[in-house]
Design an enzyme around this catalytic site. Structure first.
Site, PDB file in Angstrom:
ATOM      1  N   GLU A 254      44.426  21.600  64.420  1.00 43.84           N
ATOM      2  CA  GLU A 254      44.472  20.536  65.430  1.00 43.84           C
ATOM      3  C   GLU A 254      43.870  19.240  64.880  1.00 43.84           C
ATOM      4  O   GLU A 254      44.108  18.164  65.390  1.00 43.84           O
ATOM      5  CB  GLU A 254      43.775  20.972  66.731  1.00 43.84           C
ATOM      6  CG  GLU A 254      42.242  21.034  66.694  1.00 43.84           C
ATOM      7  CD  GLU A 254      41.717  22.346  66.094  1.00 43.84           C
ATOM      8  OE1 GLU A 254      42.536  23.164  65.652  1.00 43.84           O
ATOM      9  OE2 GLU A 254      40.483  22.529  66.055  1.00 43.84           O
TER      10      GLU A 254
ATOM     11  N   VAL B 205      41.592  28.873  67.167  1.00 40.43           N
ATOM     12  CA  VAL B 205      40.882  27.597  66.955  1.00 40.43           C
ATOM     13  C   VAL B 205      40.902  27.249  65.463  1.00 40.43           C
ATOM     14  O   VAL B 205      41.145  26.114  65.081  1.00 40.43           O
ATOM     15  CB  VAL B 205      39.420  27.699  67.454  1.00 40.43           C
ATOM     16  CG1 VAL B 205      38.656  26.430  67.109  1.00 40.43           C
ATOM     17  CG2 VAL B 205      39.377  27.952  68.939  1.00 40.43           C
ATOM     18  N   ALA B 206      40.662  28.280  64.632  1.00 46.31           N
ATOM     19  CA  ALA B 206      40.554  28.003  63.198  1.00 46.31           C
ATOM     20  C   ALA B 206      41.912  27.764  62.548  1.00 46.31           C
ATOM     21  O   ALA B 206      42.084  26.830  61.771  1.00 46.31           O
ATOM     22  CB  ALA B 206      39.859  29.171  62.511  1.00 46.31           C
TER      23      ALA B 206
ATOM     24  N   ASP C  56      38.747  21.520  59.302  1.00 50.87           N
ATOM     25  CA  ASP C  56      39.169  20.314  60.006  1.00 50.87           C
ATOM     26  C   ASP C  56      38.186  19.165  59.825  1.00 50.87           C
ATOM     27  O   ASP C  56      38.481  18.032  60.154  1.00 50.87           O
ATOM     28  CB  ASP C  56      39.272  20.601  61.517  1.00 50.87           C
ATOM     29  CG  ASP C  56      40.552  21.333  61.845  1.00 50.87           C
ATOM     30  OD1 ASP C  56      41.437  21.327  60.989  1.00 50.87           O
ATOM     31  OD2 ASP C  56      40.646  21.900  62.943  1.00 50.87           O
TER      32      ASP C  56
ATOM     33  N   ILE D 257      44.870  26.923  63.846  1.00 44.94           N
ATOM     34  CA  ILE D 257      45.701  25.803  64.274  1.00 44.94           C
ATOM     35  C   ILE D 257      45.068  24.512  63.777  1.00 44.94           C
ATOM     36  O   ILE D 257      43.942  24.177  64.152  1.00 44.94           O
ATOM     37  CB  ILE D 257      45.841  25.793  65.805  1.00 44.94           C
ATOM     38  CG1 ILE D 257      46.592  27.051  66.212  1.00 44.94           C
ATOM     39  CG2 ILE D 257      46.567  24.537  66.274  1.00 44.94           C
ATOM     40  CD1 ILE D 257      46.523  27.350  67.664  1.00 44.94           C
TER      41      ILE D 257
ATOM     42  N   ASP E 174      60.800 -18.594  59.315  1.00 52.56           N
ATOM     43  CA  ASP E 174      60.794 -17.354  58.528  1.00 52.56           C
ATOM     44  C   ASP E 174      60.666 -16.121  59.417  1.00 52.56           C
ATOM     45  O   ASP E 174      60.871 -15.002  58.962  1.00 52.56           O
ATOM     46  CB  ASP E 174      59.615 -17.343  57.538  1.00 52.56           C
ATOM     47  CG  ASP E 174      59.828 -18.326  56.412  1.00 52.56           C
ATOM     48  OD1 ASP E 174      60.998 -18.562  56.063  1.00 52.56           O
ATOM     49  OD2 ASP E 174      58.841 -18.854  55.879  1.00 52.56           O
TER      50      ASP E 174
ATOM     51  N   ASP F 247      57.911 -16.006  48.300  1.00 51.37           N
ATOM     52  CA  ASP F 247      57.967 -17.466  48.208  1.00 51.37           C
ATOM     53  C   ASP F 247      57.285 -17.880  46.919  1.00 51.37           C
ATOM     54  O   ASP F 247      56.459 -17.135  46.399  1.00 51.37           O
ATOM     55  CB  ASP F 247      57.131 -18.079  49.337  1.00 51.37           C
ATOM     56  CG  ASP F 247      57.883 -18.123  50.628  1.00 51.37           C
ATOM     57  OD1 ASP F 247      59.099 -17.974  50.586  1.00 51.37           O
ATOM     58  OD2 ASP F 247      57.226 -18.317  51.663  1.00 51.37           O
TER      59      ASP F 247
ATOM     60  N   ASN G  98      36.429  26.916  60.593  1.00 51.92           N
ATOM     61  CA  ASN G  98      37.247  25.861  61.204  1.00 51.92           C
ATOM     62  C   ASN G  98      36.624  24.478  61.005  1.00 51.92           C
ATOM     63  O   ASN G  98      37.315  23.492  60.753  1.00 51.92           O
ATOM     64  CB  ASN G  98      37.399  26.157  62.697  1.00 51.92           C
ATOM     65  CG  ASN G  98      38.063  25.024  63.428  1.00 51.92           C
ATOM     66  OD1 ASN G  98      39.197  24.700  63.137  1.00 51.92           O
ATOM     67  ND2 ASN G  98      37.342  24.395  64.343  1.00 51.92           N
TER      68      ASN G  98
HETATM   69  P1  ATP Z   1      58.435 -22.032  48.791  1.00 47.22           P
HETATM   70  O1  ATP Z   1      58.523 -21.722  47.358  1.00 47.22           O
HETATM   71  O2  ATP Z   1      57.197 -21.488  49.402  1.00 47.22           O
HETATM   72  O3  ATP Z   1      59.698 -21.782  49.545  1.00 47.22           O
HETATM   73  P2  ATP Z   1      58.738 -24.723  48.126  1.00 47.22           P
HETATM   74  O4  ATP Z   1      57.676 -25.724  48.077  1.00 47.22           O
HETATM   75  O5  ATP Z   1      59.288 -24.303  46.870  1.00 47.22           O
HETATM   76  O6  ATP Z   1      58.182 -23.573  48.961  1.00 47.22           O
HETATM   77  P3  ATP Z   1      59.856 -26.271  50.178  1.00 47.22           P
HETATM   78  O7  ATP Z   1      58.489 -26.466  50.677  1.00 47.22           O
HETATM   79  O8  ATP Z   1      60.947 -25.889  51.112  1.00 47.22           O
HETATM   80  O9  ATP Z   1      59.919 -25.224  49.017  1.00 47.22           O
HETATM   81  O10 ATP Z   1      60.235 -27.594  49.402  1.00 47.22           O
HETATM   82  C1  ATP Z   1      61.545 -27.805  48.956  1.00 47.22           C
HETATM   83  C2  ATP Z   1      61.666 -29.217  48.457  1.00 47.22           C
HETATM   84  O11 ATP Z   1      61.389 -30.113  49.519  1.00 47.22           O
HETATM   85  C3  ATP Z   1      60.699 -29.554  47.327  1.00 47.22           C
HETATM   86  O12 ATP Z   1      61.279 -29.314  46.082  1.00 47.22           O
HETATM   87  C4  ATP Z   1      60.461 -31.018  47.553  1.00 47.22           C
HETATM   88  O13 ATP Z   1      61.438 -31.787  46.892  1.00 47.22           O
HETATM   89  C5  ATP Z   1      60.663 -31.217  49.041  1.00 47.22           C
HETATM   90  N1  ATP Z   1      59.392 -31.305  49.741  1.00 47.22           N
HETATM   91  C6  ATP Z   1      58.381 -30.405  49.704  1.00 47.22           C
HETATM   92  N2  ATP Z   1      57.376 -30.806  50.481  1.00 47.22           N
HETATM   93  C7  ATP Z   1      57.732 -31.983  51.033  1.00 47.22           C
HETATM   94  C8  ATP Z   1      57.126 -32.899  51.959  1.00 47.22           C
HETATM   95  N3  ATP Z   1      55.935 -32.691  52.455  1.00 47.22           N
HETATM   96  N4  ATP Z   1      57.817 -34.001  52.296  1.00 47.22           N
HETATM   97  C9  ATP Z   1      59.026 -34.225  51.794  1.00 47.22           C
HETATM   98  N5  ATP Z   1      59.652 -33.420  50.949  1.00 47.22           N
HETATM   99  C10 ATP Z   1      59.040 -32.305  50.554  1.00 47.22           C
END
Ligand code: ATP
Length: 917
Positions: A305, A300-301, A739, A303, A645, A347, A735
């Site tokens: 577990e 018991v001690a 444990d 191992i 994504d 992003d 034990n």
């Molecule tokens: P991420 O960095 O999170 O990818 P982001 O804002 O840099 O996001 P997007 O959102 O894909 O990238 O935007 C890319 C381009 O699309 C921007 O540079 C802008 O010109 C255009 N854009 C962004 N939002 C809008 C919108 N609501 N309507 C029209 N065009 C947009």
């Protein structure tokens, strides 16, 4: 049933659906007191018209349910969630612990003792077993509770019409083209389009045929819409699946698996050794029952577990700690992977930056540049052009840019901020400053092409609300290159002129100037056809970096984790923001989404390690980036928030989604969710991930050394023909310490901030390293030699008395406590870690010492453990002796530090010989 566009939840209220939200739809079965139907099975509902459903469920597509009615219905049906399956009562779980074969063997020996009229022994063994079982039970219960808590970390949200108002969300109109991913039900990955037409009653009516039903647990891939909730709770289609899911056990993490294997191997060796001890004892003519009881107690001690349990609890507690730091880990194995991450692809918008957008520049197609002041989503601030304030119709060219931006817009500004996309909120704010916010009301929207990161534009088709002409006009906004592609003309001081190449270059140049200043550029155009547009200008939007991100990136890089920024924004904006955040050196390589697409994977693998900024990236490029990094043997963390994504998030080693801006599809695909979308939290999570691994190593070392010491002690004393230095009850007590709480408390050692500076662990790095084995053996050797010496010293009168075993037993326990103290860190001295930094440890060790004193001085326990009161001088002696295990370990740590320092100095000398001159 009415599914005109998409989003979910609760009872028979009316729900607004929005892209990618998780459906929490269910059916109900009950009726209220007045006999009103409050349930509909989805097969029946799918055959009815919206009006019929409204009537049956007494709701209204426009007003939803009144709040009072919601309360009534909730009283009948409960909340819209699932009861975790009926738990086994605690007493049953407790008794379950006695099913362990070793405990059963010990119980057998207690029963045999009764038959042999050795009542003292029988009683002692039973009490000791009860203590062991209780500690194990409490431990397991805690582990279950912490795992249970994990499932409650990501509550889904919804937007719902109540009393005629949409709560939590304002959808301006109903839309088209709603399609839902029902793969969780049907296994089909192709999203199914949904509409409001009832299903034919004659047709087969399987789940896939119910086109007007949106099921809970499925995901809206595109479009948005409204629906009536036909049911909630466990009786839904999802509820059925949920019940099945509950029967499945969660898969084990690699670490848990390797702990299981280690436990099995140790059990095997322990059994062999214990078999040998019993055999030799029998040869030496020792009492059979005695040897049997000792053997089983030793099993018991020895191992461990408790090892897999401690690992699980440590991982689960780590996850809870991360949740407090605003990172939700959805799967336990990710805690381990976090410590191995070499690269994080993030992003930009909202993660590295605040996603608080403000228009700061407006550039008109005829060459005027206006500066905008003021922050926040309100009318405070002004627009200045060539030294004059721009208001309403004073500068039609400037106003036109914002007008188009507001017509092609879905955001609304409220006191609490912007509802909708911040980029669009920024345009409405600019309109407020110009006092032209009512322009969109002059148009009726006929169609919409929503913005997405792939197309990088948004378009609407409208007709004027007033006046005679009803011709259709398109309004577009988006990335400059994308908009210019569709433009044939430009707006020049009230006239429309053909757009030539020179003009286009001017616009591109102006956009690059804005981008270099770190601004996000958004271009506007309008026209009678999508491909015959009039360019009106663009705006530059500032989105400040999140506080602390630059520092986190620096820390990550210094800890061997590379940070790459992936953004949909333009090259200039991406580079400027990257440089500001300290992840991009001006002049270094950056790749566009198109370039990533063009080159083949092997080429990308070769260059990717040197690229830290990717611009104009769409979600589809992310997958290739992840693959290329993984090809280079890196462990990749990837952030994402959009529906598209999901694939990249799934294929990354750590998929990271955004709690606020993330779609449900991305959250579903991710392993970790950043609650506040804040990148800096990734640093904390990686820190925890690394620390947990070190902590697990610490308690493995502690448990192994105790195990080996206990086994060796009994083996040696048997071989040396000495009487048994510890009786069965004492072994069981040891034990508990091994444990139980002291081991567990080593798992919650606070994060050592030096850990983050250590390079990421290699995925295949084993827990049991050469160093760990050496440390374990050194501690075990000291414990065994010290304990045997005390036993031998006490036995000089050749008589074994309770005092002898009490001294030996206490000696072993104290050795173990000092050993635990030295196990708090593998490399750092306890003086630099701090004696009081781990409260749990102090409590656990303090509790164990108090327990030991009870065992020695409390008469009933003296009877059970066959102990005797010791003198204070005995304690002085024991403490001086047992602290040796701690002192040796501290000296060894010190020695390693000195050697490492020497080696470092030697290396530096090799690299920089000129420094010495
Ligand atoms: P991420 O960095 O999170 O990818 P982001 O804002 O840099 O996001 P997007 O959102 O894909 O990238 O935007 C890319 C381009 O699309 C921007 O540079 C802008 O010109 C255009 N854009 C962004 N939002 C809008 C919108 N609501 N309507 C029209 N065009 C947009």
């Amino acid at each position: 049933m009415f599914v005109h566009s998409s989003r979910i939840v609760e009872k028979h209220s009316l729900i607004e659906y929005k892209d990618d939200e998780k459906l929490i739809f269910k059916e109900e079965k009950k009726e209220t007191d007045e006999g009103m139907m409050t349930f509909l099975k989805s097969d029946r509902a799918s055959q009815l018209h919206v009006d019929e459903i409204q009537e049956i469920l007494r709701t209204d597509v426009h007003y939803g349910l009144p709040h009072e009615e919601v309360i009534n219905r909730r009283a009948i049906h409960g909340f819209n969630d699932f009861e975790i399956s009926q738990e086994e009562p605690l007493w049953k779980k407790y008794l379950g612990q006695f099913k362990d074969p070793l405990i059963l063997l010990l119980l057998t020996s207690a029963v045999i003792s009764i038959f042999m009229r050795q009542f003292d022994d029988a009683f002692s063994i039973t009490v000791a077993i009860t203590i062991v079982v209780t500690v194990a039970f409490v431990q397991e219960y805690r582990s279950e509770k912490s795992l249970e808590a994990l499932t409650k970390l990501v509550p889904p949200k919804c937007h719902c019409v109540r009393n005629g108002k949409t709560e939590n969300f304002l959808a301006r109109e109903l839309a088209i083209d709603m399609s839902i991913d029902e793969s969780s039900f049907t296994g089909e990955t192709e999203p199914r389009s949904k509409n409001t037409s009832p299903q034919s009653k004659l047709k087969s009516n399987g789940i896939t045929d119910r086109k007007c039903i949106a099921f809970m647990g499925t995901l809206v891939r595109c479009g948005h819409g409204k629906g009536i909730v036909i049911g909630t709770g466990e009786n839904s289609e999802f509820g059925e699946i949920f019940k099945m899911m509950q029967c499945e056990e969660a898969p084990k993490t690699p670490l848990q698996k390797s702990m299981d294997t280690l436990g099995k191997q140790l059990s095997f060796y322990s059994f062999c050794i214990i078999g040998l001890i019993m055999f030799f004892g029998w040869l030496q003519g020792r009492g059979l029952l005695d040897m049997f009881t000792i053997g089983v107690s030793l099993a018991v001690a020895a191992i461990p577990e408790g090892l897999p349990i401690v690992v699980t609890v440590t991982l689960a507690l780590g996850v809870m700690r991360m949740a407090k730091r605003k990172a939700i880990i959805k799967k336990l194995p990710i805690v381990e992977t976090l410590g191995c991450a070499n690269v994080i692809c993030s992003d930009k918008t909202g993660t590295l930056t605040k996603n608080e957008m403000t228009v700061t520049q407006i550039y008109s197609s005829d060459g005027d540049l206006a500066e905008v002041t003021g922050v926040g989503y309100n009318a405070k601030g002004s627009v200045m052009c060539n030294g004059e304030e721009v208001k309403e119709h004073s500068h039609p060219n400037i106003a036109k840019v914002i007008e188009v931006g507001c017509i092609c817009n879905n955001a609304e500004i409220y006191e609490d901020g912007v509802h909708g996309q911040p980029t669009e909120g920024a345009l409405i704010t600019a309109a407020l400053k110009l006092n032209i916010q009512s322009v969109p009301d002059m148009f009726v929207r006929k169609n919409e092409w929503p913005f997405n990161s792939d197309t990088k534009f948004m378009a609407v088709k409208c007709t004027p609300k007033y006046g005679q002409t009803k011709e259709e006009i398109f309004f577009l906004k988006g990335a400059l290159e994308r908009i210019l592609k569709n433009c044939t003309n430009y707006y020049d001081h009230g006239h429309v002129k053909p757009l030539n190449e020179k003009r286009q270059h001017e616009y591109l140049y102006q956009a690059s100037v804005m981008g270099n200043a770190g601004l996000r550029v958004l271009a506007m155009a309008y026209g009678p056809k999508m491909d015959e547009l009039v360019f009106v200008g663009m705006v530059g939007i500032i989105d400040p970096p999140r506080p602390g991100v630059r520092e986190s990136i620096r820390m990550l890089i210094s800890g061997g984790v590379n940070v790459k920024m992936l953004t949909g924004d333009s090259e200039e904006t991406a580079k400027a923001v990257g440089a500001r955040l300290g992840l991009y050196a001006l002049g270094a390589a950056a790749l566009s989404g198109d370039q990533v697409e063009e080159i083949d994977l092997s080429q990308l693998c070769r260059i990717i390690n040197h690229v830290s900024v990717f611009y104009r990236v769409s979600p589809r490029h992310k997958l290739k980036i992840v693959k290329a990094l993984q090809c280079n043997g890196l462990v990749v963390g990837m952030t994402g928030d959009g529906v598209n994504d999901a694939v990249a998030l799934k294929s990354a080693d750590i998929g990271i989604s955004m709690g606020r801006s993330g779609t449900d599809v991305s959250k579903e695909a991710a392993d970790m969710i950043l609650v506040d979308d804040d990148f800096s939290v990734t640093l904390s999570a990686i820190e925890e991930g690394k620390a947990i691994f070190y902590n697990i190593k610490n308690f493995v070392r502690f448990q192994l050394s105790t195990s080996i010491a206990a086994l060796s002690l009994i083996t040696l004393s048997t071989v040396m023909r000495l009487p048994n230095p510890l009786n069965a009850m004492q072994i069981l007590w040891i034990n508990i310490i091994m444990d139980g709480p002291p081991a567990q408390s080593l798992g919650v050692e606070p994060v050592d901030h030096d850990v983050i500076r250590k390079p990421p662990r290699k995925v295949k790095d084993p827990i049991i390293t050469r160093d760990l084995i050496i440390n374990t053996l050194i501690s075990a050797t000291i414990i065994v030699s010290g304990t045997l010496w005390v036993f031998w010293r006490e036995m000089r009168d050749n008589k074994i008395t309770p005092r002898d075993t009490t001294m030996t037993f206490t000696c072993f326990v104290f050795f173990d406590m000092f050993n635990a103290l030295s196990c708090r860190s593998q490399t750092k001295s306890i003086f630099s870690v701090g004696f009081f930094t781990n409260k749990m440890f102090l409590l656990a060790v303090g509790g164990s010492i108090v327990g030991q004193l009870f065992v020695i001085y409390f008469p009933p326990l003296q009877a059970v453990f066959q102990t005797e009161a010791l003198d204070w001088i005995d304690f002085v002696f024991l403490i001086s002796l047992t602290s040796s295990v701690f002192v040796v370990s501290e000296l060894k740590k010190l020695l390693v530090v000195i050697i490492e320092k020497k080696q470092r100095q030697k290396k530096e000398r090799v690299y920089y010989p000129d420094d010495l001159v």
